[in-house]
Design a protein around this motif. Sequence first.
Motif, PDB file in Angstrom:
ATOM      1  N   ARG A   1      21.699   4.868   1.298  1.00 35.78           N
ATOM      2  CA  ARG A   1      21.853   3.386   1.403  1.00 35.78           C
ATOM      3  C   ARG A   1      22.913   2.764   0.965  1.00 35.78           C
ATOM      4  NH1 ARG A   1      16.375   2.244  -1.704  1.00 35.78           N
ATOM      5  NH2 ARG A   1      16.560   4.264  -2.490  1.00 35.78           N
ATOM      6  N   ALA A   2      23.468   1.440   1.700  1.00 39.35           N
ATOM      7  CA  ALA A   2      24.742   0.810   1.097  1.00 39.35           C
ATOM      8  C   ALA A   2      24.316  -0.059  -0.062  1.00 39.35           C
ATOM      9  CB  ALA A   2      25.241   0.194   2.183  1.00 39.35           C
ATOM     10  N   GLN A   3      25.020   0.107  -0.981  1.00 41.12           N
ATOM     11  CA  GLN A   3      24.988  -0.816  -2.129  1.00 41.12           C
ATOM     12  C   GLN A   3      26.037  -2.268  -2.043  1.00 41.12           C
ATOM     13  OE1 GLN A   3      22.330   0.314  -4.661  1.00 41.12           O
ATOM     14  NE2 GLN A   3      22.235   1.024  -2.527  1.00 41.12           N
ATOM     15  N   HIS A   4      25.244  -3.442  -2.042  1.00 37.70           N
ATOM     16  CA  HIS A   4      25.960  -4.487  -1.474  1.00 37.70           C
ATOM     17  C   HIS A   4      26.558  -5.079  -2.737  1.00 37.70           C
ATOM     18  CE1 HIS A   4      25.557  -3.850   2.667  1.00 37.70           C
ATOM     19  NE2 HIS A   4      24.156  -3.784   2.518  1.00 37.70           N
ATOM     20  N   TRP A   5      26.313  -4.896  -3.930  1.00 40.61           N
ATOM     21  CA  TRP A   5      26.547  -5.492  -5.108  1.00 40.61           C
ATOM     22  C   TRP A   5      28.173  -5.201  -5.057  1.00 40.61           C
ATOM     23  CZ3 TRP A   5      28.321  -1.629  -8.147  1.00 40.61           C
ATOM     24  CH2 TRP A   5      27.646  -0.497  -8.068  1.00 40.61           C
TER      25      TRP A   5
ATOM     26  N   ALA B   1      36.847   2.263   4.373  1.00 35.84           N
ATOM     27  CA  ALA B   1      35.968   2.043   5.625  1.00 35.84           C
ATOM     28  C   ALA B   1      34.371   2.210   5.311  1.00 35.84           C
ATOM     29  CB  ALA B   1      36.265   3.570   6.333  1.00 35.84           C
ATOM     30  N   HIS B   2      33.998   2.222   4.072  1.00 36.39           N
ATOM     31  CA  HIS B   2      32.726   2.382   3.971  1.00 36.39           C
ATOM     32  C   HIS B   2      32.278   1.503   2.746  1.00 36.39           C
ATOM     33  CE1 HIS B   2      33.635   6.430   5.545  1.00 36.39           C
ATOM     34  NE2 HIS B   2      32.123   6.281   6.094  1.00 36.39           N
ATOM     35  N   ALA B   3      32.986   0.784   2.092  1.00 36.50           N
ATOM     36  CA  ALA B   3      32.593  -0.124   1.018  1.00 36.50           C
ATOM     37  C   ALA B   3      33.362  -1.484   1.031  1.00 36.50           C
ATOM     38  CB  ALA B   3      32.987   0.325  -0.447  1.00 36.50           C
TER      39      ALA B   3
ATOM     40  N   GLY C   1      24.663  10.386  -4.371  1.00 37.28           N
ATOM     41  CA  GLY C   1      25.345   9.378  -3.709  1.00 37.28           C
ATOM     42  C   GLY C   1      26.921   9.253  -3.704  1.00 37.28           C
ATOM     43  N   THR C   2      27.600   8.275  -3.319  1.00 35.64           N
ATOM     44  CA  THR C   2      29.010   7.980  -3.723  1.00 35.64           C
ATOM     45  C   THR C   2      29.367   6.437  -4.347  1.00 35.64           C
ATOM     46  OG1 THR C   2      29.515   9.590  -2.088  1.00 35.64           O
ATOM     47  CG2 THR C   2      31.127   8.129  -2.470  1.00 35.64           C
ATOM     48  N   ALA C   3      29.783   6.275  -5.532  1.00 42.49           N
ATOM     49  CA  ALA C   3      29.653   4.969  -5.910  1.00 42.49           C
ATOM     50  C   ALA C   3      31.338   4.935  -5.815  1.00 42.49           C
ATOM     51  CB  ALA C   3      29.709   4.893  -7.295  1.00 42.49           C
ATOM     52  N   THR C   4      31.865   3.724  -5.307  1.00 44.55           N
ATOM     53  CA  THR C   4      33.228   3.110  -5.070  1.00 44.55           C
ATOM     54  C   THR C   4      33.961   3.449  -6.358  1.00 44.55           C
ATOM     55  OG1 THR C   4      32.494   1.264  -3.363  1.00 44.55           O
ATOM     56  CG2 THR C   4      34.681   1.272  -4.459  1.00 44.55           C
TER      57      THR C   4
ATOM     58  N   GLY D   1      28.807   1.074  -3.005  1.00 47.25           N
ATOM     59  CA  GLY D   1      29.126   2.424  -2.339  1.00 47.25           C
ATOM     60  C   GLY D   1      27.702   2.669  -1.830  1.00 47.25           C
ATOM     61  N   LEU D   2      27.299   4.243  -1.749  1.00 52.16           N
ATOM     62  CA  LEU D   2      26.142   4.583  -1.129  1.00 52.16           C
ATOM     63  C   LEU D   2      25.360   5.183  -2.257  1.00 52.16           C
ATOM     64  CD1 LEU D   2      27.927   6.247   1.946  1.00 52.16           C
ATOM     65  CD2 LEU D   2      26.780   4.047   1.924  1.00 52.16           C
ATOM     66  N   PHE D   3      24.031   5.118  -2.102  1.00 50.13           N
ATOM     67  CA  PHE D   3      23.014   5.491  -3.033  1.00 50.13           C
ATOM     68  C   PHE D   3      21.929   6.598  -2.231  1.00 50.13           C
ATOM     69  CE2 PHE D   3      18.946   5.431  -5.000  1.00 50.13           C
ATOM     70  CZ  PHE D   3      19.185   5.760  -6.325  1.00 50.13           C
ATOM     71  N   GLY D   4      21.424   7.676  -2.440  1.00 45.76           N
ATOM     72  CA  GLY D   4      20.315   8.173  -1.972  1.00 45.76           C
ATOM     73  C   GLY D   4      20.535   9.604  -1.502  1.00 45.76           C
ATOM     74  N   TYR D   5      19.557  10.101  -1.103  1.00 43.58           N
ATOM     75  CA  TYR D   5      19.576  11.305  -0.608  1.00 43.58           C
ATOM     76  C   TYR D   5      20.363  11.521   0.633  1.00 43.58           C
ATOM     77  CZ  TYR D   5      15.972  12.145  -4.092  1.00 43.58           C
ATOM     78  OH  TYR D   5      15.355  12.164  -5.251  1.00 43.58           O
ATOM     79  N   ASP D   6      20.816  12.615   1.316  1.00 44.12           N
ATOM     80  CA  ASP D   6      21.676  12.616   2.393  1.00 44.12           C
ATOM     81  C   ASP D   6      20.870  12.131   3.778  1.00 44.12           C
ATOM     82  OD1 ASP D   6      23.245  14.256   0.800  1.00 44.12           O
ATOM     83  OD2 ASP D   6      23.230  16.032   1.855  1.00 44.12           O
TER      84      ASP D   6
END
Length: 419
Positions: A211-215, A189-191, A151-154, A202-207
Amino acid sequence: MSMRWSHLASLALMLSAVASRPALSTDAVQQLADSSCTALRAAAAAMPGDGPMLLPSYPGLQPGSARALENVAFVYDNALAGIALTACGSPAQARRIADALLLAASHDPSFRDGRLRNAYRGGVASGGKVELPGYWETRGNYWSQDPYQTGTATGNVAWAALLLLTVYDSSHDRRYLDAAVAQLRWIQAHASGAAPPAYEGGLFGYDNAQRAQHWKATEHNLDVYAAATWASRDSHDADLAQQAKLAEAFVQSMWDNTGHRFLVGTLDDGSTLSRDKSGLDAQAWPLLAFNPHPAEWNQVWSWIDSQHRSGDGYGYRRQPDGVWTEGSAQVAAALQASGKPVPDSLWRLIADQRGSGGMLYATPQPRIATDFAIGPDSTYADFFYYHLPHLGATAWAALAAKGWNPFTGRPIARTENPT
């Protein structure tokens, strides 16, 4: 001390020992800086050549002991290590890490939006790409990956930007400034989130199932504030200045003037404030990233000492179950930024975590809890730190001992209002 000695003789000996003991504010702190820098330089030098490379976050793991962490290079740890290497006088090695991040962002196996993942495979980049971590699981015959690592954390993206800006400062190579700006634009653009306006997790999960993480996290928005402020200054980009203001406003709104502490952010819905938990980084980092900071923020030290102290050091969570080495070094850095003395006992505790290979242990305890979960699939608070040599802990120790602020790329500036 032997009971055969008289009280006066004992007192004289004690006074003599105190008088002759070297002050930790000079010699021992310098030794901690030297040993931490030496460990980071050695880890970088172990990577052959001078090309792009990433450092394993947990070096020296025995094969099979923790497969999910074997040779995994977390972006946050590597960004810290690169910044610390710069503070240690090794900017060329920091540039190798930055080059690996440039390569990773431009050659992702699945996405073409310039994102960075939370982790990659450690080592020297080969074949013009940086590999994602993973391993073959023989029981079931499948390629195993960790959904957090892919994933990609902000906050991790913002820390990558801080490293790229650090390398830009030392190299004056425009590619690194442009890359930092690109990462901040990816966050925009993404967070971006609303009600309250701030940057989400940011985003969590496999490619195939991101899934967007809204916290919204105080710590993440603080990271964005620091990176966007720095990048806007160097690029004269008004959009980045606005991004910094938005993140700044959220962090300021998280100051709890009743409890004299920072709330950690929101719950998963992105709006309900999280009041029960406390993370040490969310308390200490604002004193580094915002300097000078509002005078009332110095009241946070009462909260840190009452809620996060563990012996001579500090733990991650509220009422901790052990020492978090990285966080204890963060406190040492934040104390300097607040114009407060760092206790000798804290410096000693940090230095005592050095392992045989030079890296500092993440914690002296077998395991400590954070009270946070790794991701939305977790059924309990499964984010722990272990008694393992840790790149991030070593980097923070070097930064604290060198008196270097990773949020500004400059020596720590002491506030004029330490009360």
